[in-house]
Design a protein around this motif. Sequence first.
Motif, short mmCIF file in Angstrom:
data_model
loop_
_atom_site.label_atom_id
_atom_site.label_comp_id
_atom_site.label_asym_id
_atom_site.label_seq_id
_atom_site.Cartn_x
_atom_site.Cartn_y
_atom_site.Cartn_z
N TRP B 8 0.85 -1.20 0.00
CA TRP B 8 0.00 0.00 0.00
C TRP B 8 0.87 1.24 0.00
N VAL B 10 1.19 5.18 1.14
CA VAL B 10 0.62 5.96 2.23
C VAL B 10 0.81 7.45 1.98
N SER B 25 5.53 3.41 1.85
CA SER B 25 4.63 2.30 1.59
C SER B 25 4.74 1.28 2.72
N ALA B 34 -4.29 -1.31 6.68
CA ALA B 34 -3.30 -0.39 6.11
C ALA B 34 -3.35 0.96 6.82
N ALA B 38 -0.33 2.37 8.95
CA ALA B 38 0.21 3.68 8.58
C ALA B 38 0.25 4.60 9.79
N VAL B 53 -4.65 5.77 2.18
CA VAL B 53 -3.88 4.64 1.69
C VAL B 53 -4.49 4.18 0.37
#
Lengths: 255, 94
Positions: B8, B10, B25, B34, B38, B53
């Motif tokens: 993912w 961010v 990421s 995610a 994050a 995300v």
Amino acid sequence: MDAHPGFPPALDYLLRLGDNALILGQRLGEWCGHGPVLEQDIALTNVALDLIGQARSWLTYAGELEGQGRDEDQLAFQRDAWDFRNLLLVEQPNGDFAHTIARQFFFDAFHHPLLEQLLHSTDRQVAAIAEKAIKEATYHLRYSSEWMIRLGDGTEESHRRMQTAVDDLWMYTGECCTPDEVDEAAHQSGMGASLTAVRKSWEERVKDILDQATLHRPEDDWMQSGGKQGRHTEHLGYILADMQFLQRAYPGMEW
Amino acid sequence: MKKNWPLWEVFIRSKSGLSHKHVGSLHAADAEMAIENARDVYTRRNEGVSIWVVESRHITASSPTDADSLFDPADDKVYRHPTFYDLPDEVKHI
């Protein structure tokens, strides 16, 4: 009866709050560098640092209340096992990730409603510490609940491991919401929480999350207790040996 | 590779009024995880007030081999920059 002289109730109560945070924080810190993935390594140590921060606040206040000139460090590093007042639950070993998550969830489901009650404490210092801590505890509960559900309702293996962890730790969950004289005295004085109300919240939360996680709630059988009174499992001594080594070997050491 | 969680990207908004900015990421099983990851990895030091995300595979990137044709033609078009105006001294922050 305790073999060791007890603390005054208000001090004892603060030590319980501080020691729960301190010992669980120390336990979670053991994951540092060993997390299953980098993201969770950081997540667990974030929770650990939140708890160590809370422990500092509680123990500093406990030292002030005691009035013997002991500060947070002396209370953390120079008491022996029988003077610690944490729940047996939080000193249990990390085990696999499932055990760490189950321990965390059972604690968070207790810690969050406890802090909610302490927001209304007649002791303004207690209320102020609770107000700061509850934001952190809200995230902790979200984090551990999320993982309970993911792992419980995950693969066959994750479900099996999660159920094993829940079964293994269940006997240590009774103590948190069962009041003793110290809890009663603290509640009566307006300083402490009503554990009856905390238990209600704990039961609801645990049922909800276990259901969502497709996990079986163990029967309420024999429950271990004694942590709050200073009677600990064999694990606490090892934690203290690790945690206190430096201050024991080099008293008053600073850096 | 199949055993890894998806990647993912961010984006963090550092404070209200500013845009979300790409910060790095991470891996997560789904969007909710995610966001939590994050939060734990990228906002530990007061870096943000909002997180986006997006799964990395949903980002389409320009190809480095196209850079010549995409970007070089802008090199000699100085008139596209608003640098030919005389600004009064009173006008600040331009």
